[in-house]
Design a protein around this motif. Structure first.
Motif, PDB file in Angstrom:
ATOM      1  N   GLN A 142      29.614 -18.186  -3.957  1.00 60.14           N
ATOM      2  CA  GLN A 142      30.820 -18.013  -4.767  1.00 60.14           C
ATOM      3  C   GLN A 142      31.547 -19.337  -4.970  1.00 60.14           C
ATOM      4  OE1 GLN A 142      32.662 -14.988  -2.332  1.00 60.14           O
ATOM      5  NE2 GLN A 142      32.008 -13.338  -3.705  1.00 60.14           N
ATOM      6  N   LEU A 143      31.568 -20.173  -3.943  1.00 61.96           N
ATOM      7  CA  LEU A 143      32.186 -21.493  -4.085  1.00 61.96           C
ATOM      8  C   LEU A 143      31.455 -22.329  -5.129  1.00 61.96           C
ATOM      9  CD1 LEU A 143      33.112 -22.693  -0.468  1.00 61.96           C
ATOM     10  CD2 LEU A 143      34.664 -22.287  -2.388  1.00 61.96           C
ATOM     11  N   ALA A 144      30.134 -22.170  -5.205  1.00 63.72           N
ATOM     12  CA  ALA A 144      29.367 -22.883  -6.228  1.00 63.72           C
ATOM     13  C   ALA A 144      29.826 -22.476  -7.620  1.00 63.72           C
ATOM     14  CB  ALA A 144      27.882 -22.601  -6.047  1.00 63.72           C
ATOM     15  N   SER A 145      30.192 -21.205  -7.787  1.00 68.20           N
ATOM     16  CA  SER A 145      30.702 -20.738  -9.077  1.00 68.20           C
ATOM     17  C   SER A 145      32.031 -21.405  -9.411  1.00 68.20           C
ATOM     18  CB  SER A 145      30.891 -19.213  -9.049  1.00 68.20           C
ATOM     19  OG  SER A 145      29.666 -18.548  -8.898  1.00 68.20           O
ATOM     20  N   HIS A 146      32.910 -21.508  -8.440  1.00 65.36           N
ATOM     21  CA  HIS A 146      34.205 -22.152  -8.675  1.00 65.36           C
ATOM     22  C   HIS A 146      34.025 -23.640  -8.970  1.00 65.36           C
ATOM     23  CE1 HIS A 146      36.822 -18.757  -7.758  1.00 65.36           C
ATOM     24  NE2 HIS A 146      35.966 -18.429  -6.805  1.00 65.36           N
ATOM     25  N   ALA A 147      33.079 -24.262  -8.274  1.00 65.76           N
ATOM     26  CA  ALA A 147      32.793 -25.665  -8.550  1.00 65.76           C
ATOM     27  C   ALA A 147      32.253 -25.826  -9.971  1.00 65.76           C
ATOM     28  CB  ALA A 147      31.782 -26.199  -7.537  1.00 65.76           C
ATOM     29  N   TYR A 148      31.416 -24.912 -10.381  1.00 60.30           N
ATOM     30  CA  TYR A 148      30.853 -24.942 -11.743  1.00 60.30           C
ATOM     31  C   TYR A 148      31.955 -24.885 -12.796  1.00 60.30           C
ATOM     32  CZ  TYR A 148      28.925 -22.642 -15.924  1.00 60.30           C
ATOM     33  OH  TYR A 148      28.622 -22.289 -17.211  1.00 60.30           O
ATOM     34  N   VAL A 149      32.858 -23.950 -12.647  1.00 57.23           N
ATOM     35  CA  VAL A 149      33.921 -23.772 -13.645  1.00 57.23           C
ATOM     36  C   VAL A 149      34.807 -25.005 -13.724  1.00 57.23           C
ATOM     37  CG1 VAL A 149      36.006 -22.447 -14.195  1.00 57.23           C
ATOM     38  CG2 VAL A 149      33.912 -21.259 -13.537  1.00 57.23           C
ATOM     39  N   ARG A 150      35.152 -25.576 -12.603  1.00 57.47           N
ATOM     40  CA  ARG A 150      36.077 -26.708 -12.614  1.00 57.47           C
ATOM     41  C   ARG A 150      35.367 -28.021 -12.962  1.00 57.47           C
ATOM     42  NH1 ARG A 150      40.803 -25.599 -13.896  1.00 57.47           N
ATOM     43  NH2 ARG A 150      40.679 -27.860 -14.002  1.00 57.47           N
ATOM     44  N   TYR A 151      34.339 -28.384 -12.238  1.00 59.08           N
ATOM     45  CA  TYR A 151      33.797 -29.734 -12.364  1.00 59.08           C
ATOM     46  C   TYR A 151      33.059 -29.964 -13.681  1.00 59.08           C
ATOM     47  CZ  TYR A 151      34.945 -30.249  -7.416  1.00 59.08           C
ATOM     48  OH  TYR A 151      35.598 -30.301  -6.218  1.00 59.08           O
ATOM     49  N   LEU A 152      32.291 -28.993 -14.155  1.00 59.06           N
ATOM     50  CA  LEU A 152      31.600 -29.211 -15.422  1.00 59.06           C
ATOM     51  C   LEU A 152      32.596 -29.342 -16.569  1.00 59.06           C
ATOM     52  CD1 LEU A 152      28.253 -27.203 -15.633  1.00 59.06           C
ATOM     53  CD2 LEU A 152      28.636 -29.653 -15.560  1.00 59.06           C
ATOM     54  N   GLY A 153      33.718 -28.627 -16.472  1.00 59.33           N
ATOM     55  CA  GLY A 153      34.761 -28.809 -17.473  1.00 59.33           C
ATOM     56  C   GLY A 153      35.363 -30.200 -17.413  1.00 59.33           C
ATOM     57  N   ASP A 154      35.602 -30.689 -16.219  1.00 60.94           N
ATOM     58  CA  ASP A 154      36.164 -32.034 -16.061  1.00 60.94           C
ATOM     59  C   ASP A 154      35.212 -33.102 -16.574  1.00 60.94           C
ATOM     60  OD1 ASP A 154      38.326 -30.856 -14.770  1.00 60.94           O
ATOM     61  OD2 ASP A 154      37.432 -31.107 -12.788  1.00 60.94           O
ATOM     62  N   LEU A 155      33.934 -32.862 -16.394  1.00 64.60           N
ATOM     63  CA  LEU A 155      32.934 -33.836 -16.820  1.00 64.60           C
ATOM     64  C   LEU A 155      32.731 -33.848 -18.331  1.00 64.60           C
ATOM     65  CD1 LEU A 155      30.352 -33.189 -13.977  1.00 64.60           C
ATOM     66  CD2 LEU A 155      31.322 -35.438 -14.518  1.00 64.60           C
ATOM     67  N   SER A 156      33.227 -32.835 -19.018  1.00 68.50           N
ATOM     68  CA  SER A 156      33.044 -32.759 -20.467  1.00 68.50           C
ATOM     69  C   SER A 156      34.372 -32.843 -21.194  1.00 68.50           C
ATOM     70  CB  SER A 156      32.304 -31.464 -20.817  1.00 68.50           C
ATOM     71  OG  SER A 156      31.026 -31.445 -20.232  1.00 68.50           O
ATOM     72  N   GLY A 157      35.120 -31.741 -21.229  1.00 64.60           N
ATOM     73  CA  GLY A 157      36.398 -31.750 -21.923  1.00 64.60           C
ATOM     74  C   GLY A 157      37.362 -32.781 -21.388  1.00 64.60           C
ATOM     75  N   GLY A 158      37.302 -33.001 -20.078  1.00 67.83           N
ATOM     76  CA  GLY A 158      38.211 -33.977 -19.476  1.00 67.83           C
ATOM     77  C   GLY A 158      37.994 -35.379 -19.995  1.00 67.83           C
ATOM     78  N   GLN A 159      36.756 -35.700 -20.335  1.00 66.38           N
ATOM     79  CA  GLN A 159      36.468 -37.036 -20.849  1.00 66.38           C
ATOM     80  C   GLN A 159      37.109 -37.247 -22.218  1.00 66.38           C
ATOM     81  OE1 GLN A 159      34.762 -39.106 -18.596  1.00 66.38           O
ATOM     82  NE2 GLN A 159      35.239 -37.266 -17.441  1.00 66.38           N
ATOM     83  N   ILE A 160      37.159 -36.195 -23.009  1.00 68.27           N
ATOM     84  CA  ILE A 160      37.799 -36.269 -24.322  1.00 68.27           C
ATOM     85  C   ILE A 160      39.310 -36.374 -24.161  1.00 68.27           C
ATOM     86  CG2 ILE A 160      38.126 -35.036 -26.507  1.00 68.27           C
ATOM     87  CD1 ILE A 160      35.428 -33.612 -25.772  1.00 68.27           C
TER      88      ILE A 160
END
Length: 289
Positions: A142-160
């Motif tokens: 379940q923690l992997a799911s929370h990491a997925y939602v947060r970090y992949l967003g930061d690595l993409s939308g956050g860069q913009i």
């Protein structure tokens, strides 16, 4: 999707399709068109940054605590992913110049001692508390799911967002953009990770998810918890509108400081932009992968 299709589809692809509704919420929203206008009050921006610090601090403490869990260990690269230390640095520098009489020099002191931070931390929304409680009780998968939602967003939308909001909020001048900068997977490479390396990090992350969840049951748990994480994020975003904080007013350097305190109740147009912005951080990787 039937069990056979789930079994034969990588977890990372299932996660993408399983959270498509959240992606459509942003893509079809008219507020996304105003996303880059930076029309939110500086105080609201800093308030949300404080909320993010508390969220990531909880997430990363839980990941560290369960680092040996086989469902989490392939993703245990906090040396690359961790955002709480970066947010701590950003908050120190965002808050330092905002009250002239406060003895808190840029890059020094504890941001939690700033009067604005003290007020915000004492009045955290219930949505954030619920989100953190869920993370604390989560299993490794379940923690992997929370990491997925947060970090992949930061690595993409956050860069913009870094590029578009940096000028509006003087993030470069204040040295307050560490949240958007990731170290490379290979520590011998240059920091921060460039666009090609960010893409490599995202590829490594998705591959790790595929390793973590291979059975139908594991993939189902991963998708279900990711869906819950999106709901937790949405609830927190809604609280930006209805959860007001009484705190000292903040101003950007060069602006006229206000003496009185005020309640942080941004106008609806500001909040729509902010909600779209933080949603894009969470799910921006869909569009910019």
């Amino acid at each position: 999707m039937n069990p056979a299709d789930i079994e034969n589809t990588p977890a990372s692809k299932l996660l993408k399709s399983g959270t498509q509704i959240a992606h459509d919420l942003v893509a079809q929203s008219p507020t996304a068109m105003r996303l880059l206008s930076a029309q939110m009050p500086f105080a609201t921006f800093v308030k949300y940054t404080i909320w993010l610090h508390e969220l990531y601090d909880t997430l990363e403490a839980s990941i560290q605590k369960m680092s040996s869990d086989p469902h989490l260990s392939p993703l245990n690269r906090l040396d690359v992913l961790a955002r709480a230390p970066a947010l701590k640095s950003d908050l120190t520098n965002l808050l330092s110049p905002s009250v002239k009489d406060l003895n808190l020099e840029k890059g020094e002191g504890n941001w939690r001692d700033h009067p604005f931070a003290v007020a915000v931390l004492k009045q955290l929304p219930s949505s954030l508390q619920t989100y953190r409680d869920r993370i604390r009780s989560a299993t490794g998968l379940q923690l992997a799911s929370h990491a997925y939602v947060r970090y992949l967003g930061d690595l993409s939308g956050g860069q913009i967002i870094q590029r578009k909001l940096g000028k509006a909020y003087m993030l470069e001048d204040l040295d307050a953009k560490q949240f958007y900068d990731f170290p490379p997977l290979d520590p011998s490479q240059e920091y921060p990770a460039n666009a090609a390396e960010v893409k490599n990090i995202k590829g490594w992350f998705r591959h790790s998810l595929d390793i973590i969840a291979q059975s139908v049951e594991e993939k189902t748990i991963l998708i279900d918890e990711a869906s819950k994480a999106f709901i937790f994020n949405s609830d927190m975003f809604i609280d930006l509108e209805k959860h007001h904080v009484t705190a000292p007013e903040l101003y950007l350097p060069g602006s006229e400081p206000a003496i009185q305190t005020q309640t942080l109740s941004p106008q609806t147009s500001y909040l729509k932009v902010l909600i779209a912005l933080v949603l894009l951080v969470v799910i921006g990787y869909y569009k910019f992968m």
